[in-house]
Design an enzyme around this catalytic site. Structure first.
Site, PDB file in Angstrom:
ATOM      1  N   LYS A 195       0.866  -1.192   0.000  1.00 27.89           N
ATOM      2  CA  LYS A 195       0.000   0.000   0.000  1.00 27.89           C
ATOM      3  C   LYS A 195       0.895   1.232   0.000  1.00 27.89           C
ATOM      4  CE  LYS A 195      -2.013   2.969   2.010  1.00 27.89           C
ATOM      5  NZ  LYS A 195      -1.853   4.406   1.659  1.00 27.89           N
ATOM      6  N   GLU A 269       8.775   0.747  11.239  1.00 22.72           N
ATOM      7  CA  GLU A 269       9.879   1.701  11.111  1.00 22.72           C
ATOM      8  C   GLU A 269       9.232   3.069  11.224  1.00 22.72           C
ATOM      9  OE1 GLU A 269      11.951   4.384   9.987  1.00 22.72           O
ATOM     10  OE2 GLU A 269      12.085   3.593   7.954  1.00 22.72           O
ATOM     11  N   CYS A 303      13.253  10.130   8.117  1.00 21.06           N
ATOM     12  CA  CYS A 303      12.995   9.653   9.480  1.00 21.06           C
ATOM     13  C   CYS A 303      14.254   9.754  10.341  1.00 21.06           C
ATOM     14  CB  CYS A 303      12.451   8.235   9.438  1.00 21.06           C
ATOM     15  SG  CYS A 303      13.369   7.173   8.355  1.00 21.06           S
ATOM     16  N   GLU A 399       8.876  15.272  16.345  1.00 29.36           N
ATOM     17  CA  GLU A 399       9.394  15.122  14.983  1.00 29.36           C
ATOM     18  C   GLU A 399       8.699  16.141  14.064  1.00 29.36           C
ATOM     19  OE1 GLU A 399       8.368  11.505  12.743  1.00 29.36           O
ATOM     20  OE2 GLU A 399      10.436  11.494  12.034  1.00 29.36           O
TER      21      GLU A 399
HETATM   22  P1  NAD Z   1       1.328   8.252   8.104  1.00 26.95           P
HETATM   23  O1  NAD Z   1       1.918   7.411   9.143  1.00 26.95           O
HETATM   24  O2  NAD Z   1      -0.034   8.814   8.331  1.00 26.95           O
HETATM   25  O3  NAD Z   1       1.244   7.467   6.705  1.00 26.95           O
HETATM   26  C1  NAD Z   1       2.140   6.457   6.311  1.00 26.95           C
HETATM   27  C2  NAD Z   1       1.368   5.378   5.554  1.00 26.95           C
HETATM   28  O4  NAD Z   1       0.391   4.799   6.413  1.00 26.95           O
HETATM   29  C3  NAD Z   1       0.599   5.876   4.333  1.00 26.95           C
HETATM   30  O5  NAD Z   1       0.643   4.881   3.335  1.00 26.95           O
HETATM   31  C4  NAD Z   1      -0.817   6.007   4.865  1.00 26.95           C
HETATM   32  O6  NAD Z   1      -1.816   5.912   3.884  1.00 26.95           O
HETATM   33  C5  NAD Z   1      -0.899   4.832   5.806  1.00 26.95           C
HETATM   34  N1  NAD Z   1      -1.889   4.960   6.869  1.00 26.95           N
HETATM   35  C6  NAD Z   1      -2.442   6.080   7.385  1.00 26.95           C
HETATM   36  N2  NAD Z   1      -3.304   5.768   8.362  1.00 26.95           N
HETATM   37  C7  NAD Z   1      -3.299   4.428   8.474  1.00 26.95           C
HETATM   38  C8  NAD Z   1      -3.951   3.499   9.328  1.00 26.95           C
HETATM   39  N3  NAD Z   1      -4.804   3.894  10.277  1.00 26.95           N
HETATM   40  N4  NAD Z   1      -3.688   2.182   9.196  1.00 26.95           N
HETATM   41  C9  NAD Z   1      -2.815   1.757   8.269  1.00 26.95           C
HETATM   42  N5  NAD Z   1      -2.172   2.576   7.421  1.00 26.95           N
HETATM   43  C10 NAD Z   1      -2.390   3.903   7.533  1.00 26.95           C
HETATM   44  O7  NAD Z   1       2.314   9.411   7.791  1.00 26.95           O
HETATM   45  P2  NAD Z   1       1.942  10.809   7.127  1.00 26.95           P
HETATM   46  O8  NAD Z   1       0.631  11.343   7.551  1.00 26.95           O
HETATM   47  O9  NAD Z   1       2.112  10.675   5.688  1.00 26.95           O
HETATM   48  O10 NAD Z   1       3.048  11.714   7.747  1.00 26.95           O
HETATM   49  C11 NAD Z   1       2.856  12.163   9.074  1.00 26.95           C
HETATM   50  C12 NAD Z   1       4.130  12.122   9.819  1.00 26.95           C
HETATM   51  O11 NAD Z   1       4.650  10.781   9.826  1.00 26.95           O
HETATM   52  C13 NAD Z   1       5.264  12.901   9.220  1.00 26.95           C
HETATM   53  O12 NAD Z   1       5.199  14.244   9.456  1.00 26.95           O
HETATM   54  C14 NAD Z   1       6.420  12.244   9.879  1.00 26.95           C
HETATM   55  O13 NAD Z   1       6.578  12.699  11.180  1.00 26.95           O
HETATM   56  C15 NAD Z   1       6.026  10.811   9.922  1.00 26.95           C
HETATM   57  N6  NAD Z   1       6.602  10.045   8.805  1.00 26.95           N
HETATM   58  C16 NAD Z   1       7.606   9.205   9.090  1.00 26.95           C
HETATM   59  C17 NAD Z   1       8.186   8.486   8.071  1.00 26.95           C
HETATM   60  C18 NAD Z   1       9.297   7.529   8.326  1.00 26.95           C
HETATM   61  O14 NAD Z   1      10.005   7.165   7.384  1.00 26.95           O
HETATM   62  N7  NAD Z   1       9.490   7.054   9.533  1.00 26.95           N
HETATM   63  C19 NAD Z   1       7.766   8.655   6.769  1.00 26.95           C
HETATM   64  C20 NAD Z   1       6.713   9.514   6.506  1.00 26.95           C
HETATM   65  C21 NAD Z   1       6.138  10.191   7.543  1.00 26.95           C
END
Ligand code: NAD
Length: 496
Positions: A195, A269, A303, A399
């Site tokens: 996904k 992660e 990250c 973060e």
């Molecule tokens: P997120 O965690 O919301 O999204 C990451 C993935 O999870 C996306 O594919 C999203 O569609 C999916 N997702 C969202 N809600 C979900 C749920 N309830 N169950 C399963 N999957 C779900 O991240 P974001 O909103 O895109 O970014 C928000 C914050 O997350 C960023 O500002 C940053 O702090 C952090 N982030 C961290 C990483 C990393 O590499 N560790 C990467 C992107 C974002």
């Protein structure tokens, strides 16, 4: 602005993508028929319309992955060497399509095309090449038993694929994160439903196409584009054996709850707030360049971003001024402009989030160097350095996921490491010093999954990566990743 790639080529590459879901080797519409738009964060224009997968599509994809994992399915019967060759071919195909991938990453995520070309895409290809070798090297052990006559029994272990995986990835390195997830799954002989993030679905579509060209049997890799609802359905699905997630710590906790239904295996992660410790005896040119790279690479959307900079007092002004100078030299712009060294943030939401942290830092009394919005179109924020910070400030604790570093001095006779470790996160950390003993002592005391010494942001397919504390569970890459995707079966045979 002269684009690195001609407009007609952009239209051709984006237009060649199906915009559909990959289920059982076919590109299909979502069950609801709904789509969503992927935007270019540099221009706020619509790039493409993509199928919006949800629970019903996830269910179809999981069923395809389950069928492909059946004992008598092609994938399970395939010699491991052939599995490895398919993966190697996929790595080659990624390199053959380097320009298209770099273009899609730049358009969808905003990052500079030139950076995607030398970092994201070759690293993704390398993941498949490296992991392809493991397909033929998954071995158990023969283990002498401890409490019985050595001729009574033979005990040995088999390593077997964990089964159907659900893999959910973020938007900061769309292709690379897909590679980190898919390559070990294939080497281990599992099947998967990927996904991608809703902000950046495009490169996964090209990857799916190439995986089929490489000879991956139908159903082994399924791709369901969509929002969090699709991710949530995957994490909760009763026929998924294992879920791997990269993204925010907040959603990571939701994944753990959703996975409890069938106690599927979980690896995570998650976020970070990585400390970077610069001692006065460091090579300061190296420390300044490394500290700037630690936080400004990939728009700070990393990250492992070195977002807390602790500098020994006697060189603090010099290092902060050096990092500020590096920030000023960054050329913010459309990722397709060859002169650009930093693109826009990925989305309006991320822009609001980073702006909010800058305001909160200011309200809490920090001084901000940089950090202004640039232009009135696209999500551009100039790199920023916060000085005069305190450890209790929101911008220092949480973060930000943008090009914002909080700097603070420490005195030569104090121990900075308890402060450096004082975070719920533990993903990355770094130290700059010329004293090798101090470097190793510091690396050993930093509570983080990766510690860089006199460098930052060096990754390798062979090196394990993951987090301590709330930065995650498990490790990706290296041979350590196979703990995520293999079960260990113990076989005991009576020899009498
Ligand atoms: P997120 O965690 O919301 O999204 C990451 C993935 O999870 C996306 O594919 C999203 O569609 C999916 N997702 C969202 N809600 C979900 C749920 N309830 N169950 C399963 N999957 C779900 O991240 P974001 O909103 O895109 O970014 C928000 C914050 O997350 C960023 O500002 C940053 O702090 C952090 N982030 C961290 C990483 C990393 O590499 N560790 C990467 C992107 C974002």
């Amino acid at each position: 602005m002269t684009l690195a790639v001609e407009e007609s080529r952009i239209a051709e590459v984006v237009g060649s993508l199906s915009g559909k879901l990959l289920i059982n080797g076919e590109w299909v519409d979502s069950a609801s028929g709904q789509t969503f738009e992927s935007l270019n964060p540099a221009t706020e224009e619509v790039l493409a319309s993509v199928a919006r997968g949800a629970a019903e599509d996830v269910d179809r994809a999981v069923r395809a992955a389950r069928a492909a994992f059946a004992d008598d399915a092609v994938w399970r019967r395939m010699p491991h060497g052939q599995r490895g060759r398919i993966m190697h071919t996929l790595g080659d195909l990624i390199l053959d399509h380097l320009e298209e991938f770099a273009l899609l990453e730049s358009l969808d995520n905003g990052k500079p095309f030139t950076v995607a070309k030398i970092a994201d895409v070759p690293l993704a290809a390398d993941l498949f090449h490296y992991m392809s070798g493991w397909a033929t090297k998954i071995e158990g052990n023969t283990i002498p038993m401890s409490a019985s006559d050595q001729d009574a029994y033979l005990g040995f272990t088999l390593r077997e694929p964990v089964g159907v995986c659900g893999q959910i990835i973020p938007w900061n390195f769309p292709l690379l994160m897909a590679a980190w997830k898919i390559a070990p799954v294939l080497a281990a002989g599992c099947t998967t439903v990927l996904k991608p993030a809703e902000q950046t679905p495009l490169s996964a579509l090209l990857l799916g196409e190439l995986a089929m060209q490489a000879g991956l049997p139908p159903g082994v890799l399924n791709i369901v584009t969509g929002y969090g609802e699709a991710g949530a359905a995957l994490a909760a699905h009763p026929d998924v054996d294992k879920v791997a997630f990269t993204g925010s710590t907040e959603v990571g906790k939701e994944i753990v709850k959703a996975a409890a239904g069938n106690l599927k295996k979980v690896t995570l992660e998650l976020g970070g707030k990585s400390p970077n410790v610069v001692y006065a005896d460091a090579d300061l040119d190296k420390a300044i360049a490394g500290s700037a790279n630690a936080i400004f690479f990939n728009q700070g959307e990393c990250c492992v971003a070195g977002s807390r900079l602790y500098v020994e007092e006697s060189v603090y002004d010099q290092v902060v001024e050096g990092v500020a100078e590096q920030a000023r030299s960054i050329k913010l712009g459309n990722g397709l402009d060859p002169a650009t060294t930093m693109g826009p943030l990925v989305s309006a939401e991320q822009f609001e989030r980073v702006s909010g942290y800058l305001s909160s830092g200011k309200d809490d009394g920090a001084h901000i160097i940089g950090g202004d919005r640039v232009g009135d179109r696209g999500y551009f924020i100039a790199p920023a350095i916060l000085t005069g910070t305190r450890e209790d400030m929101k911008a220092v604790r949480e973060e930000i996921f943008g090009p914002v570093v909080a700097a603070a001095p420490f005195s030569a006779d104090s121990d900075i490491l308890p402060t450096a470790n004082n975070s719920p996160y533990g993903l990355g950390a770094g130290v700059f010093t010329r004293d090798i003993s101090k470097a190793i002592r510091t690396a050993k005391r930093l509570r983080a999954g990766t510690v860089w010494v006199n460098t930052w942001n060096v990754f390798d397919a062979a090196l394990p990566f993951g987090g301590y504390k709330e930065s995650g569970w498990g490790r990706e890459m290296g041979h350590a990743v196979f703990n995520n995707y293999l079960e260990t079966k113990t076989v005991i045979t009576d020899l009498s």
